[in-house]
Design a protein around this motif. Structure first.
Motif, PDB file in Angstrom:
ATOM      1  N   TYR A  25      38.363  48.999  70.790  1.00  0.00           N
ATOM      2  CA  TYR A  25      37.464  48.747  69.453  1.00  0.00           C
ATOM      3  C   TYR A  25      37.770  47.561  68.795  1.00  0.00           C
ATOM      4  O   TYR A  25      39.099  47.106  68.509  1.00  0.00           O
ATOM      5  N   SER A  27      36.153  44.212  65.798  1.00  0.00           N
ATOM      6  CA  SER A  27      35.075  43.862  64.908  1.00  0.00           C
ATOM      7  C   SER A  27      33.987  43.232  65.888  1.00  0.00           C
ATOM      8  O   SER A  27      34.063  42.686  66.831  1.00  0.00           O
ATOM      9  N   ASN A  28      32.622  43.426  65.382  1.00  0.00           N
ATOM     10  CA  ASN A  28      31.517  42.896  66.231  1.00  0.00           C
ATOM     11  C   ASN A  28      31.615  41.295  66.362  1.00  0.00           C
ATOM     12  O   ASN A  28      31.719  40.829  65.092  1.00  0.00           O
ATOM     13  N   SER A  33      28.783  40.339  72.141  1.00  0.00           N
ATOM     14  CA  SER A  33      27.940  41.544  72.173  1.00  0.00           C
ATOM     15  C   SER A  33      26.442  41.196  72.388  1.00  0.00           C
ATOM     16  O   SER A  33      25.885  42.356  72.704  1.00  0.00           O
ATOM     17  N   THR A  40      31.369  47.304  64.354  1.00  0.00           N
ATOM     18  CA  THR A  40      32.215  47.503  65.313  1.00  0.00           C
ATOM     19  C   THR A  40      31.656  47.458  66.782  1.00  0.00           C
ATOM     20  O   THR A  40      30.401  48.002  66.844  1.00  0.00           O
ATOM     21  N   MET A  41      32.422  46.857  67.771  1.00  0.00           N
ATOM     22  CA  MET A  41      31.961  46.908  69.087  1.00  0.00           C
ATOM     23  C   MET A  41      33.150  47.497  69.833  1.00  0.00           C
ATOM     24  O   MET A  41      34.286  47.574  69.428  1.00  0.00           O
ATOM     25  N   VAL A  56      27.742  47.717  70.712  1.00  0.00           N
ATOM     26  CA  VAL A  56      27.940  47.815  69.587  1.00  0.00           C
ATOM     27  C   VAL A  56      27.829  49.238  69.156  1.00  0.00           C
ATOM     28  O   VAL A  56      26.668  50.101  69.301  1.00  0.00           O
ATOM     29  N   ARG A  59      26.997  49.334  62.775  1.00  0.00           N
ATOM     30  CA  ARG A  59      26.420  48.196  62.164  1.00  0.00           C
ATOM     31  C   ARG A  59      26.430  48.526  60.783  1.00  0.00           C
ATOM     32  O   ARG A  59      25.694  49.412  60.184  1.00  0.00           O
TER      33      ARG A  59
END
Length: 333
Positions: A25, A27-28, A33, A40-41, A56, A59
């Motif tokens: 994991y 941050s997006n 992505s 979070t991705m 993802v 959001r």
């Protein structure tokens, strides 16, 4: 995908035994992505070498009534009560906080103070979607600028959130903890102080002799809890180490990965600071067991344009050791 090509800040790995899959994991990043927005991705791998393109799982823009939509820092996912809980840090620069009064190290920095804190979201799946349990506020008290909250479960079964209290408010950053309700829906009681960044006795030792300096400000960052074989809490954490003086007398530095151990065997401490594990502008590490039961640490380096770095580790009693760097997995550098 291989780790050298993966933008990766504040990495967190869940090794899912049921599917024999590693979930990584972070941050997006919309450029990776393909999905816009803060959140979070997660990457997935079966061997820590090759990773699927991220999906993802959270959001902020999809959460109704959420108090902040910025940030999305330091996501981590924990299994609890048959569900999965995402911890991540949000902030809102349009919600100012007052500058606190002077403390032991003087007046906090006159930079803008605004709401920043860790939230908790829940899902039935490691792939989300995650829904915030309390969209109205962060989990720790909302007057505290805090970040990087993580889950710790005491031997009694009591869940806690451990988090870093920002140096912007404290000057000398602290680690603190707050009890959580059994369903992780809210904080219970008042925060408990654990230790401050300057407790690390090696901070500043790399500044050349004769160069005047004042130790604070000191940063606390990236707590992650593990247990020693005897059951005592061991905390990985990161800070910013000053280490060289420029020709004009300025001091520079970089992040460093270190750890501490509770001498009492309880989360409340007292905490004994240990020597750094990795320097070279590295930090925000966490421990996990690979499927062959090898203890591993993943961290990011450098702080800017970070990539994930993997290490084999060994825990001898309460002493954590780096065995070797897995450049075959993370590409070196």
């Amino acid at each position: 995908m291989r780790l050298p090509g993966v933008p990766l800040h504040d990495p967190f790995v869940v090794a899912d035994e049921r599917t024999r899959t590693y979930y990584l994991y972070t941050s997006n990043d919309p450029s990776v992505s393909g999905v816009e927005g803060t959140g979070t991705m997660v990457y997935r791998s079966h061997d820590l070498r090759y990773w699927m393109r991220p999906v993802v799982v959270f959001r902020t823009g999809e959460q109704e009534g959420l108090w902040a939509i910025g940030g999305g820092w330091a996501p981590e996912v924990h299994a609890w009560g048959g569900k999965y809980f995402l911890f991540t840090t949000l902030h809102d620069q349009d919600k100012p906080l007052p500058v606190p009064p002077p403390g032991p190290w003087g007046t906090p920095f006159q930079l803008p103070h605004h709401m920043r804190g860790t939230i908790i979201a829940v899902s039935d799946s490691l792939l989300g979607p995650f829904t915030v349990v309390d969209p109205a506020r962060p989990t720790p008290p909302d007057h505290l600028m805090n970040l990087d909250g993580t889950l710790y479960v005491a031997p009694s079964g009591q869940p806690w959130m451990v988090y870093a209290h920002e140096w912007l408010q404290t000057v000398d950053g602290t680690m603190e903890a707050i009890r959580l309700a059994p369903d992780l829906s809210r904080a219970v009681g008042d925060p408990v102080y654990l230790f401050k960044a300057s407790d690390a006795p090696w901070l500043g030792e790399q500044i050349p002799a004769g160069v005047p300096h004042q130790l604070p400000p000191c940063v606390t960052d990236g707590p992650q809890l593990h247990r020693t074989p005897e059951g005592a809490p061991l905390m990985l954490w990161s800070t910013y180490e000053k280490h060289t003086a420029g020709p004009d007398g300025t001091i520079s530095g970089g992040h460093v990965q270190t750890y501490a151990v509770s001498r009492s065997g309880h989360l409340e401490g007292p905490w004994e600071q240990r020597r750094p594990l990795v320097r070279d502008d590295s930090g925000h590490g966490m421990l996990f067991h690979a499927f062959d039961d090898q203890l591993m640490m993943i961290l990011h380096r450098p702080f800017e344009n970070a990539r994930g770095k993997l290490y084999e580790m060994r825990l001898d009693g309460d002493e954590l050791r780096v065995l070797r760097r897995r450049t075959d997995l993370d590409g070196g550098g």
